[in-house]
Motif scaffolding. Structure first.
Motif, mmCIF file in Angstrom:
data_model
loop_
_atom_site.group_PDB
_atom_site.id
_atom_site.type_symbol
_atom_site.label_atom_id
_atom_site.label_comp_id
_atom_site.label_asym_id
_atom_site.label_seq_id
_atom_site.Cartn_x
_atom_site.Cartn_y
_atom_site.Cartn_z
ATOM 1 N N GLU A 36 75.632 -89.686 -52.094
ATOM 2 C CA GLU A 36 74.644 -88.670 -51.753
ATOM 3 C C GLU A 36 74.996 -87.319 -52.356
ATOM 4 O O GLU A 36 74.103 -86.571 -52.796
ATOM 5 N N ASN A 37 76.268 -86.982 -52.398
ATOM 6 C CA ASN A 37 76.685 -85.717 -53.022
ATOM 7 C C ASN A 37 76.302 -85.706 -54.495
ATOM 8 O O ASN A 37 75.748 -84.712 -55.006
ATOM 9 N N PHE A 59 74.022 -87.617 -55.960
ATOM 10 C CA PHE A 59 72.572 -87.731 -56.083
ATOM 11 C C PHE A 59 71.899 -86.373 -55.899
ATOM 12 O O PHE A 59 71.096 -85.935 -56.739
ATOM 13 N N TYR A 60 72.214 -85.694 -54.828
ATOM 14 C CA TYR A 60 71.533 -84.426 -54.551
ATOM 15 C C TYR A 60 71.995 -83.303 -55.480
ATOM 16 O O TYR A 60 71.230 -82.364 -55.741
ATOM 17 N N ASN A 61 73.206 -83.416 -55.994
ATOM 18 C CA ASN A 61 73.626 -82.463 -57.034
ATOM 19 C C ASN A 61 72.776 -82.630 -58.289
ATOM 20 O O ASN A 61 72.365 -81.640 -58.917
ATOM 21 N N ILE A 82 69.725 -83.870 -58.329
ATOM 22 C CA ILE A 82 68.386 -83.396 -57.981
ATOM 23 C C ILE A 82 68.321 -81.880 -58.154
ATOM 24 O O ILE A 82 67.345 -81.329 -58.696
ATOM 25 N N THR A 83 69.376 -81.198 -57.719
ATOM 26 C CA THR A 83 69.437 -79.745 -57.888
ATOM 27 C C THR A 83 69.445 -79.368 -59.364
ATOM 28 O O THR A 83 68.736 -78.451 -59.796
ATOM 29 N N ASN A 96 65.960 -79.760 -60.845
ATOM 30 C CA ASN A 96 65.075 -78.632 -60.553
ATOM 31 C C ASN A 96 65.475 -77.381 -61.324
ATOM 32 O O ASN A 96 64.612 -76.599 -61.758
ATOM 33 N N LEU A 150 70.098 -89.907 -62.977
ATOM 34 C CA LEU A 150 69.709 -90.098 -61.580
ATOM 35 C C LEU A 150 69.406 -91.570 -61.297
ATOM 36 O O LEU A 150 69.857 -92.136 -60.289
ATOM 37 N N TYR A 198 65.704 -93.923 -52.406
ATOM 38 C CA TYR A 198 66.211 -92.813 -53.220
ATOM 39 C C TYR A 198 65.386 -92.646 -54.498
ATOM 40 O O TYR A 198 65.163 -91.522 -54.962
ATOM 41 N N ILE A 258 62.457 -90.583 -53.824
ATOM 42 C CA ILE A 258 62.774 -89.146 -53.797
ATOM 43 C C ILE A 258 62.702 -88.587 -55.207
ATOM 44 O O ILE A 258 62.173 -87.491 -55.435
ATOM 45 N N GLN A 318 59.657 -85.828 -57.248
ATOM 46 C CA GLN A 318 59.927 -84.590 -57.980
ATOM 47 C C GLN A 318 59.037 -84.422 -59.211
ATOM 48 O O GLN A 318 58.967 -83.338 -59.789
#
Length: 221
Positions: free
Chosen positions: A31-32, A34-36, A38-39, A42, A117, A134, A137, A141
């Motif tokens: 998750e760390n 993955f969301y890094n 995603i950041t 963006n 990703l 996931y 998600i 985006q």
């Protein structure tokens, strides 16, 4: 015997707790990452700039300049492979492939991060259901214009040998991209003619059945 049984049970319980902890640690690590990403995704969008159009408007500009002009001409382009075999592609794909080869610096980093990703989702030890969640998600985006460009970016011989497209298909990233037969064409589709029939992506951009079948094998409907 009783003491041995208790000791063995305690050992099993300890192993169970360790496995559970390892699984939770692995999920947290995933998750760390993955969301890094995603950041980063963006942030990459925030910094896109093409022809003085920024952020997601960059994709709209790319579509208007590189992809849409083919609507004024015959979208079918006949060419040959390096060994002389005939091949048919859309002019839209040809134009995007040329753009991607010569001006990859505009969007290449964006697509590499998007590919990464999907890779970390696909290679994770998560259940198939969790992987799908996931991937949704990630899909959430993406704007309509991003989906159109993603479609051309992952066609054969554009960015790689099909690894990216395989993940796009598996996780249905193009699910919300409308793909319709050109209403001006009254020809009934069949297994012999669909490859060179015109389809419209996102109600804006032309492609052909051969390219659509890269994502949707059963093109005839």
């Amino acid at each position: 015997p009783i003491l041995g049984f208790i000791t063995f049970s305690a050992l099993l319980f300890t192993i169970h707790l360790q496995l559970k902890q390892n699984k939770e640690t692995e999920k947290q690590y995933f998750e760390n990452r993955f969301y890094n990403l995603i950041t980063i995704h963006n942030n990459l969008i925030d910094n896109l700039n093409y022809n003085d159009k920024t952020q997601r408007n960059s994709f709209s500009e790319l579509i208007n300049e590189i992809l849409i002009p083919t609507t004024d001409t015959n979208p079918i382009f006949n060419t040959k492979t390096t060994n002389g075999s005939p091949v048919v592609i859309s002019r839209t794909k040809r134009n995007y492939r040329k753009f991607n080869k010569n001006q990859n610096g505009y969007f290449g980093h964006y697509f590499r991060n998007l590919y990464r990703l999907l890779v970390i989702i696909d290679k994770s030890s998560l259940s198939e259901e969790s992987k799908t969640d996931y991937a949704r998600i990630v899909r959430a985006q993406l704007s309509s214009d991003e989906l159109i460009v993603l479609y051309f970016n992952c066609l054969h011989s554009v960015c790689d040998k099909g690894q990216f497209r395989k993940l796009v298909v598996r996780y249905e990233l193009l699910e919300h991209l409308s793909i319709e037969k050109d209403k001006r064409n009254r020809v009934t589709l069949n297994g012999d003619n669909y490859r060179e029939q015109i389809f419209i992506l996102g109600q804006r951009v032309m492609t052909i059945g051969k390219e659509v079948s890269s994502y949707i094998p059963n093109t005839i409907s």
